[in-house]
Design a protein around this motif. Structure first.
Motif, PDB file in Angstrom:
ATOM      1  N   ARG A 149      -0.014  -0.438 -11.185  1.00  0.00           N
ATOM      2  CA  ARG A 149      -0.664  -1.748 -11.030  1.00  0.00           C
ATOM      3  C   ARG A 149       0.080  -2.624 -10.024  1.00  0.00           C
ATOM      4  O   ARG A 149      -0.544  -3.349  -9.238  1.00  0.00           O
ATOM      5  N   ARG A 150       1.409  -2.552 -10.023  1.00  0.00           N
ATOM      6  CA  ARG A 150       2.190  -3.320  -9.038  1.00  0.00           C
ATOM      7  C   ARG A 150       1.931  -2.819  -7.616  1.00  0.00           C
ATOM      8  O   ARG A 150       1.843  -3.617  -6.685  1.00  0.00           O
ATOM      9  N   MET A 151       1.813  -1.502  -7.456  1.00  0.00           N
ATOM     10  CA  MET A 151       1.497  -0.959  -6.126  1.00  0.00           C
ATOM     11  C   MET A 151       0.136  -1.456  -5.649  1.00  0.00           C
ATOM     12  O   MET A 151      -0.021  -1.854  -4.494  1.00  0.00           O
ATOM     13  N   LEU A 152      -0.855  -1.414  -6.541  1.00  0.00           N
ATOM     14  CA  LEU A 152      -2.189  -1.889  -6.171  1.00  0.00           C
ATOM     15  C   LEU A 152      -2.163  -3.371  -5.820  1.00  0.00           C
ATOM     16  O   LEU A 152      -2.786  -3.798  -4.843  1.00  0.00           O
ATOM     17  N   ALA A 153      -1.441  -4.166  -6.595  1.00  0.00           N
ATOM     18  CA  ALA A 153      -1.345  -5.600  -6.318  1.00  0.00           C
ATOM     19  C   ALA A 153      -0.660  -5.852  -4.981  1.00  0.00           C
ATOM     20  O   ALA A 153      -1.071  -6.730  -4.212  1.00  0.00           O
ATOM     21  N   SER A 154       0.370  -5.077  -4.680  1.00  0.00           N
ATOM     22  CA  SER A 154       1.063  -5.223  -3.402  1.00  0.00           C
ATOM     23  C   SER A 154       0.148  -4.861  -2.240  1.00  0.00           C
ATOM     24  O   SER A 154       0.097  -5.571  -1.233  1.00  0.00           O
ATOM     25  N   ALA A 155      -0.583  -3.768  -2.376  1.00  0.00           N
ATOM     26  CA  ALA A 155      -1.522  -3.370  -1.320  1.00  0.00           C
ATOM     27  C   ALA A 155      -2.596  -4.441  -1.147  1.00  0.00           C
ATOM     28  O   ALA A 155      -2.983  -4.765  -0.012  1.00  0.00           O
ATOM     29  N   ARG A 156      -3.070  -5.014  -2.248  1.00  0.00           N
ATOM     30  CA  ARG A 156      -4.078  -6.076  -2.186  1.00  0.00           C
ATOM     31  C   ARG A 156      -3.527  -7.291  -1.435  1.00  0.00           C
ATOM     32  O   ARG A 156      -4.173  -7.821  -0.528  1.00  0.00           O
ATOM     33  N   ARG A 157      -2.319  -7.726  -1.798  1.00  0.00           N
ATOM     34  CA  ARG A 157      -1.720  -8.892  -1.111  1.00  0.00           C
ATOM     35  C   ARG A 157      -1.559  -8.633   0.378  1.00  0.00           C
ATOM     36  O   ARG A 157      -1.869  -9.507   1.210  1.00  0.00           O
ATOM     37  N   ARG A 158      -1.065  -7.471   0.731  1.00  0.00           N
ATOM     38  CA  ARG A 158      -0.866  -7.139   2.148  1.00  0.00           C
ATOM     39  C   ARG A 158      -2.194  -7.169   2.899  1.00  0.00           C
ATOM     40  O   ARG A 158      -2.268  -7.678   4.013  1.00  0.00           O
ATOM     41  N   ALA A 159      -3.223  -6.592   2.294  1.00  0.00           N
ATOM     42  CA  ALA A 159      -4.536  -6.534   2.961  1.00  0.00           C
ATOM     43  C   ALA A 159      -5.157  -7.916   3.094  1.00  0.00           C
ATOM     44  O   ALA A 159      -5.742  -8.249   4.130  1.00  0.00           O
ATOM     45  N   GLU A 160      -5.043  -8.724   2.059  1.00  0.00           N
ATOM     46  CA  GLU A 160      -5.665 -10.036   2.065  1.00  0.00           C
ATOM     47  C   GLU A 160      -4.959 -11.031   2.974  1.00  0.00           C
ATOM     48  O   GLU A 160      -5.543 -12.019   3.392  1.00  0.00           O
TER      49      GLU A 160
END
Length: 162
Positions: A149-160
């Motif tokens: 979940r932390r990896m997904l959240a990090s990828a989301r923040r980077r993309a956004e």
């Protein structure tokens, strides 16, 4: 990977692994930006010295990072090899060590205008008594889910934030 039959063999092996869990997030960005954010996140997560130490400790098959990067087929990260990479759509990481054989499958799907669904599915087998103990420590405690979940959240923040 050599020819197409190598890829098919790996993909068949992955589907034979029991499903462990799946985590999803919706990203307010196009798939291309999510793909780049995922690559940056994986690079940062799996090329750190701590991940190298862990890979050695458990006897990971892939203990070093090599190749053109985390989003290129045939590249390795600490603990994983990229088995399949379809730009902006799907990334399949496979690995194995003394206690487990596993795959982490990332899928990106359109979730509306300017939005992408990023999903991470884990498949793994934990053979023997030691494998069962390892599963309890990694999966049973919730640690694996937290990390994904932390990896997904990090990828989301980077993309956004592109």
């Amino acid at each position: 990977m050599g020819d197409g039959s190598d890829v098919m063999e790996v993909l068949v092996e992955i589907t034979a692994l029991p499903r462990v869990d799946e985590h999803t997030t919706i990203v307010a960005a196009e798939a291309a930006d999510v793909w780049r954010g995922l690559g940056e996140t994986l690079d940062r997560s799996f090329t750190r010295p701590g991940s190298a130490r862990y890979a050695r400790l458990v006897g990971d098959t892939d203990r070093t990072a090599s190749g053109p990067g985390p989003l290129a087929e045939g590249s390795t990260l600490h603990g994983f090899r990229v088995a399949e990479a379809v730009t902006g759509r799907k990334l399949v990481l496979v690995g194995g060590h003394r206690f487990s054989s596993f795959a982490l499958v990332f899928r990106l799907d359109e979730a509306g205008p300017g939005r992408t669904r990023l999903c991470a599915e884990t498949r793994a087998a934990f053979p023997g008594r030691a494998g069962g103990l390892y599963r309890g420590l990694v999966i049973g405690t919730g640690g694996h889910g937290l990390v994904v979940r932390r990896m997904l959240a990090s990828a989301r923040r980077r993309a956004e934030h592109r």
